[in-house]
Design an enzyme around this catalytic site. Structure first.
Site, PDB file in Angstrom:
ATOM      1  N   SER A  48      77.511  18.387  23.220  1.00  0.00           N
ATOM      2  CA  SER A  48      76.069  18.623  23.195  1.00  0.00           C
ATOM      3  C   SER A  48      75.369  17.319  22.847  1.00  0.00           C
ATOM      4  O   SER A  48      75.947  16.442  22.188  1.00  0.00           O
ATOM      5  CB  SER A  48      75.740  19.680  22.134  1.00  0.00           C
ATOM      6  OG  SER A  48      74.349  19.782  21.921  1.00  0.00           O
ATOM      7  N   TYR A  76      75.905  23.072  13.486  1.00  0.00           N
ATOM      8  CA  TYR A  76      76.175  22.907  14.915  1.00  0.00           C
ATOM      9  C   TYR A  76      76.310  21.428  15.268  1.00  0.00           C
ATOM     10  O   TYR A  76      77.237  21.027  15.976  1.00  0.00           O
ATOM     11  CB  TYR A  76      75.053  23.554  15.729  1.00  0.00           C
ATOM     12  CG  TYR A  76      75.268  23.542  17.225  1.00  0.00           C
ATOM     13  CD1 TYR A  76      76.116  24.471  17.828  1.00  0.00           C
ATOM     14  CD2 TYR A  76      74.624  22.608  18.033  1.00  0.00           C
ATOM     15  CE1 TYR A  76      76.318  24.466  19.204  1.00  0.00           C
ATOM     16  CE2 TYR A  76      74.815  22.598  19.403  1.00  0.00           C
ATOM     17  CZ  TYR A  76      75.665  23.527  19.979  1.00  0.00           C
ATOM     18  OH  TYR A  76      75.863  23.504  21.353  1.00  0.00           O
TER      19      TYR A  76
END
Length: 306
Positions: A173, A186
């Site tokens: 990501s 995250y």
């Protein structure tokens, strides 16, 4: 070799690689064939994993689909057969559980054979500020988004190294490159995934397994449902990506043996600026881009599994 000769060699190779990069901007790397390759995709029961399964099914690959959601992977397998007349082997597995990964991996080797393309795609997100995040969810985020990659490599990489043939893909990501408000766990998990993938790429080169390729994918938010409610301040500059577009770009990067793929292209600029700007200007830029508010309206989906 003495210092002067090694320095000259590095300068010469640097010039060559820069010219090669410019050439590839004009004449892209040829796509390789994946027909007959065995492609394992984790998190294949929905979202990006399902889209990638459809892309590789279209290309004639033999599919091995993993997900914690049995109904999801069965539906993916049905769609692959319906649209591309391609069969897929499906396996229920919690990728955050090391023992389960090893058990299901052994089953795949017995029933299907060696995996030649591994796509580590499974991921979860809590979407809460750090102090509001339950410990169990933080641990699960690290287990699925980071540690699962360790166990998958341990399970499937030896056969690739032995045959000096294969491809390992990390769906990370842009949050694995720069911190984001309300995504601390995250971001940490994706930073870990990126660091692990980069280190393993170097390890493969160091041991001479040059034909085992690696690709690290760092997208902005993708419209898969996983980040429902997340927003972007300037959608023309930092758009929320459509799933079909992302799947096509990722597949193309794999076929061209592209080492890094950032999406959208503006991510390349943001990361470059992060590394050269003074901290206060970096924070100012983050405010301008709306990074403090990306997750303000986050909802996610009921079952946060990709």
């Amino acid at each position: 070799m003495n210092f002067l000769l090694e320095t000259l060699m590095v300068l010469g190779m640097t010039l060559y690689y820069n010219l090669e990069t410019l050439f590839r901007l004009i004449v892209p790397q040829r796509r390789k064939s994946v027909a007959g390759e065995t492609v394992l995709i984790t998190g294949a029961g929905s979202g990006l994993g399902r889209g990638l399964a459809l892309e590789f099914g279209k290309l004639g690959a033999r599919l091995v689909l993993w997900d914690i959601n049995q109904d999801g992977i069965k539906e993916t397998a049905r769609l692959v057969m319906e649209r591309h007349n391609a069969r897929a082997n499906t396996y229920v597995c919690d990728c955050g559980d090391r023992d389960e990964v090893y058990r299901v991996a052994d089953q795949v080797k017995r029933e299907v054979g060696d995996v030649t393309i591994l796509i580590n795609n499974a991921g979860i997100v809590t979407g809460k500020k750090f102090l509001d995040s339950p410990d169990a969810l933080i641990e699960k985020t690290m287990a699925v988004n980071t540690m699962a990659h360790f166990w998958m490599y341990k399970a499937f990489l030896p056969a690739m190294i032995a045959g000096n043939h294969g491809h390992v893909v990390s769906i990370a990501s842009s949050a694995g490159l720069i911190g984001v408000n309300a995504l601390a766990d995250y971001c940490a998990s994706k930073f870990g995934a990126v660091g692990f993938a980069e280190s393993m790429a170097l390890e493969l080169l160091a041991i001479g397994a040059e034909q085992v390729k690696t690709t690290i994918v760092c997208p902005f938010f993708i419209n898969t449902g996983m980040f429902d409610g997340a927003t972007t301040k300037w959608p023309r500059l930092m758009p929320i990506l459509e799933q079909d577009y992302a799947c096509r770009k990722i597949t193309d990067a794999i076929l061209r043996d592209q080492v890094y793929l950032y999406m959208p292209r503006s991510v390349y600029l943001v990361i470059a600026l992060k590394n050269i700007l003074p901290i206060k200007i970096g924070v100012l830029l983050g405010q301008y881009l709306g990074a403090f508010e990306f997750m303000a309206q986050f909802k996610g989906r009921a079952k946060k599994s990709q």
